[in-house]
Design a protein around this motif. Structure first.
Motif, PDB file in Angstrom:
ATOM      1  N   PHE A  81      -5.385  -9.343 -27.947  1.00  0.00           N
ATOM      2  CA  PHE A  81      -6.271  -9.409 -26.787  1.00  0.00           C
ATOM      3  C   PHE A  81      -6.678  -7.986 -26.435  1.00  0.00           C
ATOM      4  CE2 PHE A  81      -3.639 -13.180 -26.389  1.00  0.00           C
ATOM      5  CZ  PHE A  81      -4.587 -14.157 -26.113  1.00  0.00           C
ATOM      6  N   ASP A 120      -8.129 -13.203 -30.586  1.00  0.00           N
ATOM      7  CA  ASP A 120      -8.615 -14.134 -29.572  1.00  0.00           C
ATOM      8  C   ASP A 120     -10.093 -13.823 -29.364  1.00  0.00           C
ATOM      9  OD1 ASP A 120      -7.538 -15.989 -27.146  1.00  0.00           O
ATOM     10  OD2 ASP A 120      -9.149 -14.686 -26.447  1.00  0.00           O
ATOM     11  N   CYS A 122     -12.976 -14.353 -27.049  1.00  0.00           N
ATOM     12  CA  CYS A 122     -13.467 -14.813 -25.748  1.00  0.00           C
ATOM     13  C   CYS A 122     -14.156 -13.641 -25.072  1.00  0.00           C
ATOM     14  CB  CYS A 122     -12.338 -15.356 -24.880  1.00  0.00           C
ATOM     15  SG  CYS A 122     -13.002 -16.411 -23.553  1.00  0.00           S
ATOM     16  N   CYS A 124     -14.094 -13.276 -21.463  1.00  0.00           N
ATOM     17  CA  CYS A 124     -13.654 -13.041 -20.082  1.00  0.00           C
ATOM     18  C   CYS A 124     -13.044 -11.659 -19.858  1.00  0.00           C
ATOM     19  CB  CYS A 124     -12.692 -14.129 -19.622  1.00  0.00           C
ATOM     20  SG  CYS A 124     -11.313 -14.441 -20.733  1.00  0.00           S
ATOM     21  N   SER A 168     -11.260 -19.014 -27.691  1.00  0.00           N
ATOM     22  CA  SER A 168     -10.493 -19.595 -26.578  1.00  0.00           C
ATOM     23  C   SER A 168     -11.354 -19.862 -25.349  1.00  0.00           C
ATOM     24  CB  SER A 168      -9.357 -18.650 -26.178  1.00  0.00           C
ATOM     25  OG  SER A 168      -9.861 -17.474 -25.574  1.00  0.00           O
ATOM     26  N   LYS A 198      -7.595 -26.936 -24.439  1.00  0.00           N
ATOM     27  CA  LYS A 198      -7.161 -25.896 -23.514  1.00  0.00           C
ATOM     28  C   LYS A 198      -7.408 -26.363 -22.089  1.00  0.00           C
ATOM     29  CE  LYS A 198      -7.958 -21.090 -22.250  1.00  0.00           C
ATOM     30  NZ  LYS A 198      -8.497 -19.793 -22.658  1.00  0.00           N
ATOM     31  N   TYR A 204      -1.731 -19.804 -16.531  1.00  0.00           N
ATOM     32  CA  TYR A 204      -2.347 -18.597 -17.112  1.00  0.00           C
ATOM     33  C   TYR A 204      -2.334 -17.415 -16.136  1.00  0.00           C
ATOM     34  CZ  TYR A 204      -4.586 -22.210 -20.066  1.00  0.00           C
ATOM     35  OH  TYR A 204      -4.833 -23.283 -20.874  1.00  0.00           O
ATOM     36  N   PHE A 207      -1.193 -13.956 -17.302  1.00  0.00           N
ATOM     37  CA  PHE A 207      -2.104 -13.418 -18.335  1.00  0.00           C
ATOM     38  C   PHE A 207      -3.292 -12.734 -17.692  1.00  0.00           C
ATOM     39  CE2 PHE A 207      -5.992 -13.709 -20.768  1.00  0.00           C
ATOM     40  CZ  PHE A 207      -5.639 -13.341 -22.051  1.00  0.00           C
ATOM     41  N   ARG A 208      -3.792 -13.336 -16.620  1.00  0.00           N
ATOM     42  CA  ARG A 208      -4.983 -12.758 -15.998  1.00  0.00           C
ATOM     43  C   ARG A 208      -4.670 -11.421 -15.344  1.00  0.00           C
ATOM     44  NH1 ARG A 208      -7.530 -18.601 -14.140  1.00  0.00           N
ATOM     45  NH2 ARG A 208      -7.660 -19.369 -16.285  1.00  0.00           N
ATOM     46  N   ARG A 220     -12.168 -21.851 -13.658  1.00  0.00           N
ATOM     47  CA  ARG A 220     -12.623 -22.193 -15.010  1.00  0.00           C
ATOM     48  C   ARG A 220     -12.682 -23.708 -15.235  1.00  0.00           C
ATOM     49  NH1 ARG A 220     -12.143 -16.902 -16.764  1.00  0.00           N
ATOM     50  NH2 ARG A 220     -10.080 -15.980 -17.025  1.00  0.00           N
ATOM     51  N   GLN A 224     -12.714 -25.459 -18.871  1.00  0.00           N
ATOM     52  CA  GLN A 224     -11.396 -25.838 -19.373  1.00  0.00           C
ATOM     53  C   GLN A 224     -11.057 -27.250 -18.897  1.00  0.00           C
ATOM     54  OE1 GLN A 224      -8.873 -22.600 -18.045  1.00  0.00           O
ATOM     55  NE2 GLN A 224      -9.745 -21.182 -19.541  1.00  0.00           N
ATOM     56  N   LYS A 251      -2.848 -25.862 -25.532  1.00  0.00           N
ATOM     57  CA  LYS A 251      -2.436 -24.812 -24.606  1.00  0.00           C
ATOM     58  C   LYS A 251      -2.627 -25.263 -23.166  1.00  0.00           C
ATOM     59  CE  LYS A 251      -4.151 -20.326 -23.327  1.00  0.00           C
ATOM     60  NZ  LYS A 251      -5.221 -19.407 -23.433  1.00  0.00           N
ATOM     61  N   VAL A 276       2.317 -20.245 -22.902  1.00  0.00           N
ATOM     62  CA  VAL A 276       1.472 -19.261 -22.219  1.00  0.00           C
ATOM     63  C   VAL A 276       2.275 -18.356 -21.282  1.00  0.00           C
ATOM     64  CG1 VAL A 276      -0.569 -20.735 -22.426  1.00  0.00           C
ATOM     65  CG2 VAL A 276       0.827 -20.815 -20.316  1.00  0.00           C
ATOM     66  N   SER A 277       1.540 -17.429 -20.698  1.00  0.00           N
ATOM     67  CA  SER A 277       2.149 -16.390 -19.872  1.00  0.00           C
ATOM     68  C   SER A 277       3.036 -16.956 -18.766  1.00  0.00           C
ATOM     69  CB  SER A 277       1.046 -15.511 -19.275  1.00  0.00           C
ATOM     70  OG  SER A 277       0.100 -16.293 -18.563  1.00  0.00           O
ATOM     71  N   TYR A 316       5.234 -15.195 -26.270  1.00  0.00           N
ATOM     72  CA  TYR A 316       5.554 -13.811 -25.915  1.00  0.00           C
ATOM     73  C   TYR A 316       7.015 -13.496 -26.210  1.00  0.00           C
ATOM     74  CZ  TYR A 316       1.046 -14.213 -23.611  1.00  0.00           C
ATOM     75  OH  TYR A 316      -0.284 -14.427 -23.366  1.00  0.00           O
TER      76      TYR A 316
HETATM   77  C1  PBG Z   1      -8.965 -16.107 -22.595  1.00  0.00           C
HETATM   78  C2  PBG Z   1      -7.561 -16.531 -22.726  1.00  0.00           C
HETATM   79  C3  PBG Z   1      -6.663 -16.892 -21.708  1.00  0.00           C
HETATM   80  C4  PBG Z   1      -5.455 -17.131 -22.327  1.00  0.00           C
HETATM   81  C5  PBG Z   1      -5.641 -16.960 -23.686  1.00  0.00           C
HETATM   82  N1  PBG Z   1      -6.950 -16.624 -23.919  1.00  0.00           N
HETATM   83  C6  PBG Z   1      -6.835 -16.919 -20.253  1.00  0.00           C
HETATM   84  C7  PBG Z   1      -7.652 -17.924 -19.614  1.00  0.00           C
HETATM   85  O1  PBG Z   1      -8.295 -18.768 -20.220  1.00  0.00           O
HETATM   86  O2  PBG Z   1      -7.692 -17.851 -18.384  1.00  0.00           O
HETATM   87  C8  PBG Z   1      -4.181 -17.495 -21.618  1.00  0.00           C
HETATM   88  C9  PBG Z   1      -2.956 -16.996 -22.251  1.00  0.00           C
HETATM   89  C10 PBG Z   1      -1.737 -16.978 -21.413  1.00  0.00           C
HETATM   90  O3  PBG Z   1      -1.700 -17.399 -20.240  1.00  0.00           O
HETATM   91  O4  PBG Z   1      -0.726 -16.520 -21.954  1.00  0.00           O
HETATM   92  N2  PBG Z   1      -9.877 -17.136 -22.473  1.00  0.00           N
END
Ligand code: PBG
Ligand code: ZN
Length: 328
Positions: A81, A120, A122, A124, A168, A198, A204, A207-208, A220, A224, A251, A276-277, A316
């Motif tokens: 990322f 990845d 994307c 964002c 993603s 997703k 998430y 992650f953000r 989102r 999503q 995910k 995920v995170s 992770y």
């Molecule tokens: C980007 C992306 C995200 C994650 C992976 N790729 C964040 C999102 O969609 O908000 C989440 C990964 C995580 O929470 O570990 N689109």
């Protein structure tokens, strides 16, 4: 004479339990470790992510050092990322020839040609507004105008040497757009690992923070998936396969074991689950507080994901599992 079931007979000793265990132990080659690489003039940039203890934003030099340790411990696959120095309304950094992910890919592939480098795909992280696509003036994330930017991003990762691209963004039609673009530029051999299923998940959150990519306004949920939907997962999976995806991601992972299982039973391509995170942070937080046996819960969480039907797992915990010798 007893007439009841004696399930305990096969649980008496460790070898009996191992012999009759249905889920094979995790292997190093099943694990994919995510890394956050930050565009910084300081190659040794290393900033802890407060909501993900043990995870960092890394400059290129630090990334190389950390990946070296992980590879020495047996890591075979990474997911990258990028955190660009500048964000704008067209996500220019996502498809810049010398963007941060493109640089990281070149660096890692030069040093470890056999390491699987997955990117990845994307927008964002590169958008000033934090959404995964271009925004209309009314704040709606635009679908079709976003597709060429995603394709360009995937192509630039491929040109830098990525082994697999993983979109993603959850725009409709992006797998087809990426597949066509790769094929047109001599990357017909490059696999697309699609985040097909997703969910719009609160998991998430950390992650953000890590990617500094929280949407500035709105959420989102218009792209999503709704967490209440299971049948829709099968439609998304089929759509992405029809568009040319080679393998799929579900995910988040832990709270969506039913979805992993349902998709596993309906498709015959390799299936990846993304722990995920938020799943990571909850286990770490409870572990740090001494409320759970962190090592045991970490392994159990991943075993559950595998038992649900995942062939491979983005987690992770990958690096720490390998470095502690818990997986080999
Ligand atoms: C980007 C992306 C995200 C994650 C992976 N790729 C964040 C999102 O969609 O908000 C989440 C990964 C995580 O929470 O570990 N689109
Ligand atoms: Zn995104």
């Amino acid at each position: 004479m007893t007439t009841f079931h004696r399930g305990r007979r096969l649980r008496r000793t460790p070898p009996l339990r191992a012999l009759t265990r249905e889920t094979a132990p995790l292997l190093a080659e099943d694990l994919i470790m995510p890394w956050f690489v930050a565009e910084s003039r300081d190659a040794d940039f290393c900033k802890p992510i407060p909501s993900m203890p043990g995870q960092f934003q890394l400059g290129l030099g630090q990334l190389e050092k950390q990946v070296a340790r992980a590879v020495d411990a047996g890591l075979t696959a990474v997911l990258l990322f990028g955190i660009p120095a500048v964000k704008d309304e067209r996500a220019s950094g996502a498809y810049a020839e010398n963007g941060i992910v493109q640089q990281a890919v070149r660096l890692l592939k030069r040093r470890w040609p056999a390491l699987l480098v997955i990117t990845d795909v994307c927008l964002c992280e590169y958008m000033s507004h934090g959404h995964c696509g271009l925004l209309a003036p009314d704040g709606e994330a635009l679908n079709d105008p976003t597709l060429p930017l995603l394709a360009k991003t995937a192509l630039s990762h491929a040109q830098a040497g990525a082994d697999v691209v993983a979109p993603s963004d959850m725009m409709d039609g992006r797998v087809a757009a990426i597949r066509r673009c790769l094929d047109d530029h001599n990357f017909a051999h490059l696999p697309v690992l699609s985040y097909a299923v997703k969910y719009a998940s609160a998991y998430y959150g950390p992650f953000r923070d890590a990617a500094e990519s929280a949407p500035a306004s709105g959420d989102r949920k218009s792209y999503q998936m709704d967490p209440g939907n299971a049948r829709e997962a099968l439609r998304e999976a089929r759509a992405d396969l029809d568009e040319g995806a080679d393998a799929l991601i579900v995910k988040p992972a832990g709270p969506y074991g039913d979805i992993i299982r349902a998709v596993r039973e309906q498709v015959d391509v390799p299936l990846c689950a993304y722990q995920v995170s938020g799943e990571y942070s909850m286990i770490r937080a409870a572990g740090i507080n001494g409320w759970i046996d962190e090592q045991a819960v970490m392994l159990e969480s991943l075993q559950g994901i595998k038992r649900a039907g995942a062939d491979m797992i983005v987690t992770y915990f990958a690096e720490s599992l390998l470095r502690q010798g818990l997986v080999r």
